[in-house]
Design a protein around this motif. Sequence first.
Motif, PDB file in Angstrom:
ATOM      1  N   VAL B  45       0.846  -1.192   0.000  1.00  0.00           N
ATOM      2  CA  VAL B  45       0.000   0.000   0.000  1.00  0.00           C
ATOM      3  C   VAL B  45       0.885   1.246   0.000  1.00  0.00           C
ATOM      4  N   THR B  46       0.522   2.229  -0.824  1.00  0.00           N
ATOM      5  CA  THR B  46       1.251   3.503  -0.860  1.00  0.00           C
ATOM      6  C   THR B  46       0.241   4.647  -0.844  1.00  0.00           C
ATOM      7  N   VAL B  47       0.462   5.633   0.018  1.00  0.00           N
ATOM      8  CA  VAL B  47      -0.417   6.809   0.046  1.00  0.00           C
ATOM      9  C   VAL B  47       0.251   7.933  -0.745  1.00  0.00           C
ATOM     10  N   LEU B  48      -0.452   8.423  -1.777  1.00  0.00           N
ATOM     11  CA  LEU B  48       0.025   9.584  -2.528  1.00  0.00           C
ATOM     12  C   LEU B  48      -0.548  10.819  -1.853  1.00  0.00           C
ATOM     13  N   ARG B  49       0.335  11.662  -1.311  1.00  0.00           N
ATOM     14  CA  ARG B  49      -0.143  12.820  -0.552  1.00  0.00           C
ATOM     15  C   ARG B  49      -0.181  14.090  -1.382  1.00  0.00           C
ATOM     16  N   TYR B  50       0.437  14.051  -2.549  1.00  0.00           N
ATOM     17  CA  TYR B  50       0.396  15.225  -3.431  1.00  0.00           C
ATOM     18  C   TYR B  50       0.465  14.759  -4.868  1.00  0.00           C
ATOM     19  N   ALA B  54      -3.200  17.818 -10.367  1.00  0.00           N
ATOM     20  CA  ALA B  54      -4.563  17.388 -10.056  1.00  0.00           C
ATOM     21  C   ALA B  54      -5.352  18.564  -9.492  1.00  0.00           C
ATOM     22  N   VAL B  55      -6.675  18.575  -9.737  1.00  0.00           N
ATOM     23  CA  VAL B  55      -7.514  19.667  -9.224  1.00  0.00           C
ATOM     24  C   VAL B  55      -7.442  19.701  -7.702  1.00  0.00           C
ATOM     25  N   ASP B  56      -7.652  18.524  -7.096  1.00  0.00           N
ATOM     26  CA  ASP B  56      -7.534  18.429  -5.635  1.00  0.00           C
ATOM     27  C   ASP B  56      -6.189  17.776  -5.292  1.00  0.00           C
ATOM     28  N   ALA B  57      -5.128  18.510  -5.597  1.00  0.00           N
ATOM     29  CA  ALA B  57      -3.779  17.939  -5.556  1.00  0.00           C
ATOM     30  C   ALA B  57      -3.390  17.387  -4.189  1.00  0.00           C
ATOM     31  N   GLU B  58      -3.941  17.964  -3.117  1.00  0.00           N
ATOM     32  CA  GLU B  58      -3.500  17.539  -1.788  1.00  0.00           C
ATOM     33  C   GLU B  58      -4.452  16.539  -1.133  1.00  0.00           C
ATOM     34  N   ALA B  59      -5.450  16.074  -1.888  1.00  0.00           N
ATOM     35  CA  ALA B  59      -6.327  15.030  -1.365  1.00  0.00           C
ATOM     36  C   ALA B  59      -5.599  13.696  -1.470  1.00  0.00           C
ATOM     37  N   PRO B  60      -5.351  13.030  -0.342  1.00  0.00           N
ATOM     38  CA  PRO B  60      -4.578  11.783  -0.400  1.00  0.00           C
ATOM     39  C   PRO B  60      -5.296  10.697  -1.203  1.00  0.00           C
ATOM     40  N   VAL B  61      -4.532   9.959  -1.969  1.00  0.00           N
ATOM     41  CA  VAL B  61      -5.053   8.815  -2.706  1.00  0.00           C
ATOM     42  C   VAL B  61      -4.227   7.605  -2.315  1.00  0.00           C
ATOM     43  N   THR B  62      -4.889   6.510  -2.026  1.00  0.00           N
ATOM     44  CA  THR B  62      -4.167   5.305  -1.633  1.00  0.00           C
ATOM     45  C   THR B  62      -4.147   4.332  -2.801  1.00  0.00           C
ATOM     46  N   ILE B  63      -2.948   3.993  -3.243  1.00  0.00           N
ATOM     47  CA  ILE B  63      -2.828   2.990  -4.298  1.00  0.00           C
ATOM     48  C   ILE B  63      -2.216   1.722  -3.700  1.00  0.00           C
ATOM     49  N   ALA B  64      -2.419   0.618  -4.374  1.00  0.00           N
ATOM     50  CA  ALA B  64      -1.967  -0.656  -3.813  1.00  0.00           C
ATOM     51  C   ALA B  64      -1.662  -1.650  -4.915  1.00  0.00           C
TER      52      ALA B  64
END
Lengths: 153, 110
Positions: B45-50, B54-64
């Motif tokens: 699992v990796t959390v992208l914090r920036y 992206a429009v909401d560039a600082e909304a964290p996205v979790t990829i796996a």
Amino acid sequence: MVRVRAHTTIFNDDHQEGSGLSTGLRAVAPALWDAAGVGPADLDVLSIYDDYPAMVLVQLEDLGYIKEGEVARFVKERLSTRRLPINTSGGQLCAGQAGAAAGMHGPVEVVRQLRGRADDRQVPGAALGLAAGYGSFIYRHASCSGALVLEAT
Amino acid sequence: MTTAPRIEICDSCATPHFPPRLLCRRCRSSSWRSEPAPSGLLEEVTVLRYRIGAVDAEAPVTIATVVTDAGPRMLVRLTGPAEPGDVVALTDTTTGIAAQRATRPLPDGD
């Protein structure tokens, strides 16, 4: 003059099933050194593809410059002290990743060094050099690795 | 109704592939059947914090990374809490493959 002493390339050797923390160079390095008739310690100057700093260390490990589990020691003893002349042009981390030309950045610098035309960054007496590359992102990590051993003649 | 992502199975030697290939990596055949991959095991699992641009560039996205039951690994977006080792259900969406922890018996596929 500069001569190609040995070269190798390998494509998608792990079918994107690996960790991404090793490259195809690991599989082909022994044959490369065999064909070149020299080992990692014999080279005077290196260009290692630096799209990301971590990938330089990964390739150095695959090529036999770093022993398993000794990355930190290698950085401390051989990189930070500049004892190993590597990416003497500053690499892509200084120049930028120039699209399709990026793959030639490393070989060009090694050729300049072996011709004695590297100006104030010249490695004295550079006679053998290596340029390694890694790229072609397919899915989870890059797929293509290659390396050249070059010599001044 | 959700749709599971699909993997390609070589007609000749049954080697599974994802993403699709032009030729089978094992036997070089170019004939496939397609199967749903409705679930797998969460591996990393990796959390992208920036996210640049992206429009909401600082909304964290979790990829796996998920090891599908059929074998091939997939990169997915986690849509709920889950940890390595969890069984996850996979859904094909317009923005890629989404995964969430499996909470009920998994469907057969599509």
